[in-house]
Design an enzyme around this catalytic site. Structure first.
Site, short mmCIF file in Angstrom:
data_model
loop_
_atom_site.label_atom_id
_atom_site.label_comp_id
_atom_site.label_asym_id
_atom_site.label_seq_id
_atom_site.Cartn_x
_atom_site.Cartn_y
_atom_site.Cartn_z
N GLY A 114 35.17 34.75 41.12
CA GLY A 114 34.49 34.22 39.94
C GLY A 114 34.57 35.08 38.71
N ARG A 151 37.17 22.38 38.93
CA ARG A 151 37.43 22.09 40.34
C ARG A 151 37.84 20.63 40.55
NH1 ARG A 151 32.76 25.61 43.60
NH2 ARG A 151 33.92 27.57 43.53
N LYS A 211 29.76 46.89 42.77
CA LYS A 211 29.39 47.72 43.92
C LYS A 211 30.48 47.83 44.97
CE LYS A 211 24.43 46.72 43.54
NZ LYS A 211 23.22 46.22 44.27
#
Length: 395
Positions: free
Chosen positions: A351, A37, A194
């Site tokens: 991610g 980052r 999920k």
């Protein structure tokens, strides 16, 4: 022409530029363990300095909830920041006006964690005005925080002449190519554990893409909705009606949903576990689906051969442990090859997605890989991002 301005549109000579960046990096024992980052903001800082601006970096670190938490001080990020920029970086935890006045004309200074002030997350205009008083221009280079309506992500943009930094610019241009005004046919690959975490994503995508590829544990819920007995596999059986609703809407919209045809199954999830490939209808008792099978991976690759655009969020299987990474790696490498051949615009984010593409060794071969997590997901849900809307003057 974008509705937001870039660094190139601004007169920056002799100006103080308040620059919102993402320095929320992983640390261990006071040292940055992954400087990705930090490295991504370097082009913006260098261009601002080259234009003769004083650069004031504004960032958060962790979740101090409006209180001063010493272990969340941004002071500990300064060494990694100096290494990435190849220059000295000043630091201030107060007396901001004087600190900026003392800065060289092209100097760089990092202010203390903005979340130490409760006004940051509250979107307090008073806090934003105090910051604005020491600057002339606002530059937002933190797309990863653009889904937050905070003082330094939205309010400053309304108070000052504003522009997007190089990273923000690259993110917005890539997202426009992927879903804003993409070249059809468009495929979206959505994976992960999920369905419950990505219902809004799926509902938005079925009306915007021609092919929706569902992988990971999410696919098991859709398979169960189709009457497949997934045995011991991760599955949200209480969401099978939701899966059927999404499938029905996809059919109405002319969107094809791709589910695994075969699967890699095992009785336990661990490295070296005994495994086999079976048709999804033939999962043995006591076994779980841990990856899409080779036939499924080939099918996805064949579909991508006919597409012009790919949006990717989430792996196709439990890629963290071999051999359950095979489908993710195969599809990632194929997408990368199509991209390198100029046949596919490929944009990925989230991610797990970044980790999976790095695992496959192709992250640098995609058109764009976003380092933003929540903001990328909310963009895929079709939501307006406050930080982006503020740059456009929409809020």
């Amino acid at each position: 022409m974008p509705q937001w301005k870039t660094i190139d549109d601004m007169d920056l000579g002799g100006k103080v530029v308040l620059t919102r960046v993402d320095l929320n990096v992983p640390m261990e024992d006071g040292r940055v363990t992954d400087a990705t980052r930090i490295e991504r903001i370097v082009p913006t800082v260098r261009d601002l300095s080259a234009a003769g601006a004083k650069v004031v970096l504004l960032a958060h670190f962790g979740r101090p909830k409006g209180k001063v938490v010493p272990e969340m001080s941004l002071r500990q990020v300064v060494p990694a920041l100096e290494e990435a920029l190849g220059r000295d970086v000043a630091f201030a935890d107060g007396g901001y006006g004087q600190a900026v006045a003392d800065l060289a004309d092209d100097g760089v200074i990092l202010f203390e964690n903005v979340r130490f002030n409760p006004g940051e997350e509250a979107g307090d205009e008073g806090f934003a005005r105090r910051l604005a008083s020491v600057g002339d221009v606002y530059c937002n280079d933190a797309f990863s925080a653009a889904h937050r309506a905070h003082a330094t992500t939205t309010v400053l943009a309304r108070l000052m002449p504003s522009c997007a930094g190089r990273l923000m610019q690259a993110e917005l241009e890539a997202l426009e190519k992927a879903l804003g005004d993409p070249a059809p046919p468009v495929a979206a690959l959505v994976g992960g554990a999920k369905v419950s975490t990505k219902i809004d994503v799926l509902r938005n995508l079925v009306g915007r893409v021609q092919h929706l590829i569902i992988g990971g544990g999410m696919a098991n819920t859709f398979l169960a909705a189709n009457g497949v007995d997934v045995k011991a596999s991760l599955c949200e059986h209480d969401l099978t009606d939701t899966a059927r609703d999404i499938a029905a809407e996809a059919e109405r919209q002319g969107c094809t949903i791709l589910l695994p045809r075969d699967a890699v199954v095992a009785a336990e999830f661990k490295a070296g576990a005994e495994n086999r490939v079976v048709k999804v209808e033939e999962v043995p008792d006591g076994h779980m689906i841990l990856d899409a099978g080779p036939d499924s991976a080939r099918h996805v690759c064949d579909v991508l051969d006919g597409c012009a655009t790919l949006v990717w969020n989430g792996p196709m299987g439990a890629f963290e442990i071999e051999p359950f990474d095979a489908a993710t790696v195969a599809v990632a490498k194929h997408a990368a090859a199509l991209t390198e051949a100029g046949k596919l615009v490929s944009v990925a984010g989230g991610g797990d997605t970044v980790a999976a593409l790095n695992h496959a060794g192709v992250a640098d071969d995609f058109t764009y890989v976003s380092s933003a997590g929540g903001a990328f997901l909310e963009w895929m849900e079709g939501k307006a991002l406050p930080g982006v809307a503020a740059l456009k003057g929409e809020n």
